[in-house]
Write an enzyme that holds these catalytic residues in place. Structure first.
Site, PDB file in Angstrom:
ATOM      1  N   CYS A 113      -2.394  -2.654   0.740  1.00  0.00           N
ATOM      2  CA  CYS A 113      -3.086  -1.377   0.646  1.00  0.00           C
ATOM      3  C   CYS A 113      -4.082  -1.361  -0.521  1.00  0.00           C
ATOM      4  CB  CYS A 113      -2.090  -0.225   0.568  1.00  0.00           C
ATOM      5  SG  CYS A 113      -2.827   1.371   0.993  1.00  0.00           S
ATOM      6  N   HIS A 221       1.334  -1.299   5.127  1.00  0.00           N
ATOM      7  CA  HIS A 221       2.435  -1.414   4.160  1.00  0.00           C
ATOM      8  C   HIS A 221       3.588  -2.224   4.756  1.00  0.00           C
ATOM      9  CE1 HIS A 221       1.344   1.262   0.745  1.00  0.00           C
ATOM     10  NE2 HIS A 221       0.477   1.727   1.648  1.00  0.00           N
ATOM     11  N   GLU A 223       5.913  -3.746   3.215  1.00  0.00           N
ATOM     12  CA  GLU A 223       7.154  -3.682   2.436  1.00  0.00           C
ATOM     13  C   GLU A 223       8.176  -2.750   3.079  1.00  0.00           C
ATOM     14  OE1 GLU A 223       4.539  -0.516   0.387  1.00  0.00           O
ATOM     15  OE2 GLU A 223       4.334  -2.276   1.677  1.00  0.00           O
TER      16      GLU A 223
END
Length: 259
Positions: A113, A221, A223
């Site tokens: 990001c 994202h 994660e």
């Protein structure tokens, strides 16, 4: 033998309206520890406390995280406007030279990001202040309401270049991702290869052409639920393998060679 260390770029926050802090999302540490199999170490990204040289010697790889503040447009030769949002000049002062040093050395990093945007700016590129204001573009921002599961839900496809590094890594030319960003790439930096795009043409996956190490970066994202998501897991595993290789002294391999 201990695991290699991944420096996780922290963000500046004010807690309880008065207490300054550097913080990082738990999901970043979890992805680094459980999927990349490295030791997560939170970095207070501020040149008052540390130098790029110290980071390069202390860590074996870097996770360039997302964050609410944006890269200051002065870093790519433009004036700040209200549309550019909030800034963190201290983080800019650490991450941009850190990225350039890693590219030169072959030291691995994974951009997410804002980190994706930092990679582009560090290599001489520019950013749009607000993607949703561009003709024909969708709103890529995080939904304002709902649970975390709803905010990080898969929302659009990303299509990779046929035979490119991301296609090779994912084993698929098209994947589903979340989307939680307002800004995006305008002018790609020198050696920045756009290897994946959203349906509206917004760049979503990049790497640095000819870099001797791992430079894959994504606008979404990964994660979130990295241990289980079929797109996030191979990305963090490949990053972890690159960090382990650096730790054990293996010669870095660029993305064209690995593909």
């Amino acid at each position: 033998m201990s695991r290699p260390v991944v420096g996780i770029i922290g963000n500046h926050h004010i807690l309880h309206d008065e207490y300054p802090a550097h913080a990082g999302g738990t999901m970043n540490s979890e992805a680094v520890a459980r999927v990349a199999d490295c030791v997560p170490m939170l970095i207070p990204a501020d040149p008052r406390f540390l130098s790029v040289e110290e980071l390069l010697e202390s860590c074996h790889g870097f996770l360039l995280t997302g964050g609410r503040p944006n890269v200051h447009p002065e870093e790519y030769g433009e004036a700040a406007t209200e549309a550019h949002g909030a800034f963190d000049r201290a983080r800019d002062a650490i991450t941009l030279p850190l990225i350039r040093a890693c590219v030169e050395r072959g030291q691995p990093f994974l951009g997410i990001c804002r980190g994706f945007q930092e990679v582009n700016v560090a290599m001489g590129g520019s950013l749009y202040p607000e993607i949703r204001d561009l003709p024909g573009r969708m709103n890529h921002r995080m939904p304002p309401d709902g649970t975390l599961e709803e905010k990080f839900a898969l929302r659009h496809t990303v299509t990779f270049t046929e035979g490119g590094p991301f296609h090779h890594l994912m084993g698929a030319k098209q994947v589903m991702t979340n989307t939680l960003h307002g800004q995006g790439i305008n002018r790609p930096g020198a050696r920045i290869v756009i290897d994946g795009t959203a349906p509206d043409g917004t760049p979503e996956a990049i790497y640095v052409d000819g870099a001797p190490g791992f430079t894959m970066s994504v606008q979404w994202h990964p994660e979130w639920d990295a241990a289980n998501d079929p797109v996030s897991r191979p990305l963090f595993k490949a990053f972890g393998q690159a960090v382990h290789a650096w730790y054990f002294g293996a010669k870095p391999q660029n993305h064209r060679q690995s593909a």
